[in-house]
Design an enzyme around this catalytic site. Structure first.
Site, short mmCIF file in Angstrom:
data_model
loop_
_atom_site.label_atom_id
_atom_site.label_comp_id
_atom_site.label_asym_id
_atom_site.label_seq_id
_atom_site.Cartn_x
_atom_site.Cartn_y
_atom_site.Cartn_z
N ASP A 149 0.82 -1.21 0.00
CA ASP A 149 0.00 0.00 0.00
C ASP A 149 0.86 1.27 0.00
OD1 ASP A 149 -1.60 -2.18 0.68
OD2 ASP A 149 -2.96 -0.97 1.90
N HIS B 225 -1.13 4.63 -0.35
CA HIS B 225 -2.12 5.50 0.31
C HIS B 225 -1.77 6.99 0.26
CE1 HIS B 225 -5.17 2.78 1.66
NE2 HIS B 225 -4.28 1.96 2.21
N ASP C 278 -3.89 0.07 -3.72
CA ASP C 278 -4.09 1.10 -2.69
C ASP C 278 -3.09 2.24 -2.86
OD1 ASP C 278 -6.28 -0.18 -1.71
OD2 ASP C 278 -5.57 -0.33 0.35
N ASN D 199 -8.38 -2.36 -2.89
CA ASN D 199 -9.78 -2.10 -2.56
C ASN D 199 -10.12 -0.61 -2.57
OD1 ASN D 199 -8.13 -1.99 -0.09
ND2 ASN D 199 -10.05 -1.64 0.99
N HIS D 200 -9.12 0.27 -2.46
CA HIS D 200 -9.39 1.71 -2.48
C HIS D 200 -9.47 2.27 -3.90
CE1 HIS D 200 -9.35 3.30 1.69
NE2 HIS D 200 -8.81 2.11 1.93
#
Length: 525
Positions: free
Chosen positions: A99, A101, A127, A159-160
């Site tokens: 990730d 982010h 992500d 999933n983001h």
């Protein structure tokens, strides 16, 4: 004899040049962000090839590009992604990353640790956006790298990377503030094109989340229709959302899959489920991301047949959310040797929570003074003056009622003054608490209750507003486990606006009776 000429006054000195941009900043060492937006001629050369170093240096300074250039980068990258298979196949040597982010400045550190993309093969597990405040910079930079190195840099979906989460968290708001909703929509179309999994060296399945009870073979992944918004349940959802069970490797239950109570959707998968999948597909291990790790990675229990860790989690966002204080890591695989390289967080520019502007931020200071003046004005009249004025015009009952009305108004303004006073005096605590809530809203009644209520915001009130559970602003988060526990509520799938929220849990019997859900033969293979 001519009279001497009077001395002429010297011309006034020229006005001093204006100070350089940013010279009036409090912290002189921090340069002012460039106001110039990069144009097509600056970003692309004569052959239409992106100048990645020019873009990188500009983004590091918090610069932006013309909106049309941002759209061109996103769309060209999406066109390359659409041509890739749903499960891509990649070879070693390669560096696997977890990730990101929106932590763009840590992404720059990642490439320092992992090696230049010009001569290093990379696989990212998704992500890229949300939670951090530099998500669009991450997208633009990674997409430019994908355009430059389409066969050596690979991007999977997390999933983001969807409309549902980016609307609920920060990415949509960031796009609208820095660019426009057109850029956001282009990103969503590009995210729909991201592959869901990668087969590394014919040995490792790489995916963002994990396994699904509806996926038994690699061909089940290849058959998925990925070009859409991820559903709330089904195999595509599971690849992005599932997690290893909390007692992975020491299970007491015989069920391979159980409802994921942390995410509110998808499943927990256990050690026997992973070992069975690996054996059936002749694989060594599953490499995934999706969960923050204190050390940046985690090796799970070894497979009894291969002696290799059955599952590996990698996380590449150091000091996640600026509160986790975790290390980040990347996984380098070469010559059948796996090395983990860790790195710490890098300094980054500060944004007020939820991209708040300075005028909104200063409102409590202005509001406190205005309400203070109103209270002082209304407090001039004494009770005797109110009663005397009332006796001239009203009977005693009316005067008492009027007096009570004015008192109520004074109390209301006094309450408002207290709210603004709390906002001003506890502004740092309020901003911290708001910044850690996905909605950017404080729990109901926290400000009206005064400083004490703010400092002891209850678990129940914060949960009701989807804030970090049990967070108390004066309390300093001291450990990774504490931060992860407080942030647990934000790991759940948010409620859907357009439909009743699915619990996300289908019984295994239901799952097996809907085997065709989320699959189709018309997708890219």
């Amino acid at each position: 004899m001519a009279a001497p000429e009077p001395a002429r006054a010297a011309p006034p000195p020229p006005p001093p040049p204006p100070p350089p941009l940013g010279a009036d900043r409090v912290v002189k060492a921090v340069p002012f962000p460039p106001t110039h937006r990069l144009t097509s001629e600056e970003v692309f050369d004569m052959d239409g090839i992106p100048r990645v170093d020019v873009l990188k240096n500009h983004l590091v300074k918090e610069g932006r590009v013309d909106e049309e250039i941002a759209l061109r980068i996103i769309n060209e990258g999406a066109a390359i992604l659409r041509r890739e298979k749903t499960m891509i196949e990649v070879e070693a040597p390669i560096t696997v990353c977890g990730d990101i982010h929106g932590q763009f400045f840590d992404l720059m550190k990642l490439f320092e640790v992992g090696g230049s993309p010009a001569n290093t093969r990379y696989l990212f597990l998704g992500d890229y956006v949300d939670r951090g405040y530099f998500s669009i910079e991450c997208v633009l930079y990674l997409w430019v790298l994908k355009i430059l190195y389409p066969s050596t840099l690979f991007l999977l979906r997390g999933n983001h990377e969807c409309r549902h989460l980016t609307e609920y968290f920060t990415f949509k708001q960031e796009c609208k503030i820095k660019y426009s909703e057109r850029v956001y929509e282009a990103c969503m179309e590009a995210f729909d094109s991201l592959p869901l999994a990668a087969l590394l060296n014919q040995q490792f399945l790489c995916v963002h989340g994990g396994l699904s009870p509806e996926i038994h073979t690699l061909d089940d992944i290849r058959r998925l229709d990925r070009f859409k918004e991820p559903p709330a349940f089904g195999p595509m959802c599971d690849l992005l959302w599932s997690d290893p069970s909390e007692d992975f490797g020491n299970e007491k239950s015989q069920e391979h899959f159980s409802h994921n109570t942390v995410r509110g959707c998808s499943y927990f998968y256990n050690y026997p489920a992973v070992c069975e999948f690996l054996q059936n597909n002749n694989l060594l291990s599953i490499i995934r991301a999706h969960e923050a790790q204190d050390a940046g990675y985690r090796m799970y229990r070894k497979s009894q047949t291969t002696g290799f860790p059955s599952l590996i989690t990698i996380f590449s966002a150091p000091n996640y959310l600026d509160v986790y204080n975790n290390k980040a890591a990347v996984l380098k695989y070469e010559n059948n040797v796996m090395n983990i390289r860790q790195f710490n967080c890098s300094p980054h520019p500060y944004w007020l929570p939820n991209f708040m502007d300075v005028f909104t931020w200063s409102l409590p200071f202005v509001g406190e003074k205005v309400t203070e003046m109103l209270v002082n004005v209304l407090s001039i009249c004494s009770d005797d003056e109110l009663m005397t004025e009332g006796e001239d015009q009203f009977d005693v009952g009316s005067a008492a009622a009027r007096k009570e009305i004015i008192r109520n108004k004074i109390r209301a303004i006094g309450k408002m003054a207290r709210v603004f006073s709390v906002l001003r005096e506890e502004s740092e605590s309020v901003l911290t608490l708001k910044g850690l809530t996905p909605t950017g809203m404080l729990p109901s009644g926290v400000l009206a209750g005064g400083r004490q209520t703010l400092q002891s915001a209850t678990v129940e009130a914060i949960e009701a507003e989807k804030a970090i559970r049990g967070f108390s602003p004066p309390h300093r988060i001291c450990s990774f486990e504490e931060a992860k526990g407080l942030d647990r509520i934000n790991e759940r799938m948010p409620p859907r606006k357009d439909a009743v929220q699915q619990d996300g849990f289908n019984s295994l019997n239901t799952a097996h009776t809907t085997e065709n859900h989320g699959t189709g033969n018309h997708s890219a293979q």
